[in-house]
Enzyme design. Sequence first.
Site, PDB file in Angstrom:
ATOM      1  CB  CYS B 179      -0.977   0.013   1.171  1.00  0.00           C
ATOM      2  SG  CYS B 179      -0.191   0.004   2.790  1.00  0.00           S
ATOM      3  CG  HIS B 464      -4.061   0.602   4.891  1.00  0.00           C
ATOM      4  ND1 HIS B 464      -3.477  -0.168   3.910  1.00  0.00           N
ATOM      5  CD2 HIS B 464      -5.201   1.095   4.337  1.00  0.00           C
ATOM      6  CE1 HIS B 464      -4.229  -0.152   2.823  1.00  0.00           C
ATOM      7  NE2 HIS B 464      -5.278   0.602   3.050  1.00  0.00           N
TER       8      HIS B 464
END
Lengths: 111, 523
Positions: B179, B464
């Site tokens: 990510c 994240h």
Amino acid sequence: MKHSVNRPPTPDGAEDQGNEPTLQEIINIKLIESGEKERLMELLRERLIECGWKDEMKALCRSYVKKKGRNNVTVDDLVHLITPKGRASVPDFVKAELLQRIRSFLMSAAL
Amino acid sequence: MCLRSSSYTSPKPCKHLADYKLRHAFDGYDSLQNCLKTTPIGRTRVDNHNTKIPRCNFCNGYLGRLYICLMCSSISCSTHILLHTQSKSGHDVAIDIERSELYCCLCCDQVYDPDFDKVVVSEQIKGSCPGRSNKRRRLDSGMELDLKKSKRLIAMRDGRAKSCYPLGLRGLNNLGNTCFMNSVLQALLHAPPLRNYFLSDHHNRDECKRRYGEKLCLLCEIGALVSAMFSGDRSPYSPAQFLYSWWQHSSNLASYEEQDAHEFFISVLDGIHEKESKVRNSSKDDGDCQCIAHRAFSGSLRSDVTCTICGFTSTTYDPCVDVSLNLDTVNLSAAEKTGLSTLSGCLNLFTRAERLGSDSKLHCQNCQELRDTSKQLSISRLPLVLCLHIKRFEHSLIRKTSRKIDQYLQFPFALDMTPYLSSSIVRSRFGNRIFAFECENSDSSAEYEIFAVIAHSGMLESGHYVTYLHVNNQWYKCDDAWICEVDEGIVRASQCYMLFYVQKLLYYKANKDLSCNASVESR
């Protein structure tokens, strides 16, 4: 810009305290001559910026100018506005540090 | 001393100052020149070379603000200055001794005169020795944006596409803790200069393979990525080829571990630059490099190191592709009751003059000794695309621990970088005098619009990254493979890690070309 002229008090000619400088004056002169006053002022400015005091005073001035209008405010007005608040809001640790510096200066200069 | 810059509006003189100037022109100012004394940090005071300290003529006081009359050099305190002007006609203008500022005794207010400031500033500059090398770096905005070509590409849109989504929005599959890569790619591919460069096929993949025959070229991979993103196909794309290419380039970072998005960003730009400089066989320094990475992101930081004793300043310029900011947690001003950390607070912290500790004294060329110094950073040349990196990850080598700072940071959508420019910072060092600064760069604008935000959530080890993109007046959240429209409130509330701003003029031009409906334009 209409402005009622402030009439300052007529200087008291007889207020000549003789030619004896007060202790405060002596200290001040010594501070200036040695250049210590300049250093202390710089230190003070640094500390007051760091702790946000300068920003606070700036904000006060800004809100005052906004209220009165940019063309209706003089430097004198602003000084009178922030002087009492400014003096009152200097953090204790700043005062303590400067007092300490002055004390040690006096001890070294008294010799 | 150059002419006053037009962007700086100076207050008009009062009637009394104007009269004084008519009658005496620069006589008073010239005689002042020998009496100005500048402290190393930039404050200028009037020093009559008297051995005694200045005292008010009327009350003998030495405290508070003291003024020296321009006509007769007599000194009065703020309480008695009016008396002086009343007793001597024509003695209307005085100078604040501590600050070297003009004061009109009749208006009881500070007044401003560019000619006066010119005198003061030239004394200040003379006081701190000459010898600064100010190379005037001009932003070379010679970018050939072949917009006609990209317009054609847009016209051929895939019918499968959700028609109201702007072109270029496409999810990226997570290939295993990637990510960090996906979020940066989304931001980079939507940076107008980069997007246009690749969409206009400035790096032709066939030609590249033919000429250089290398199997892996980072630029080709990005080009392929851009084509895929703008193809009109909305199904999530797997940037596996790109990942592999990047691993070849940054082998030290090649793993399936979560990486730092900022580190990745730097390494991609580096990879683009390397390839380009190999191609062009040039070894120009980053400031003049014409590779697309530098043309888009390269700016210049100015660092002024000032000796606190003599005021001598040594100035250096360093190119940069982004600006890393510390959070302004420690120095929240008492006035901000809410305790809010803001981007402007961080930028102020970044450009604040910092006194380096006595254990890190530097050698002053002027004093020829080790001295305490003060350092101040500012931006001397702004890039087309401004990337601001918020340092949220603290790595302590001593304690061998790392931690993440979750502090919320408020950031604006429209950003004016003027106060952080070298011209502004240096000007304020001289006490906000009215004068033009040599390096004033009026060709490039300082106004920016945000187009991408990379936000981080979670902890240091297991966090994240997502990217918020602003396209055609709408915010989109790009969370790996999933793209959805979001409200701007969500973006503002996110925990920003990297902010991408583009120069305003470029932003509006770029958006104009990408609008799905020909009529969409207004803001």
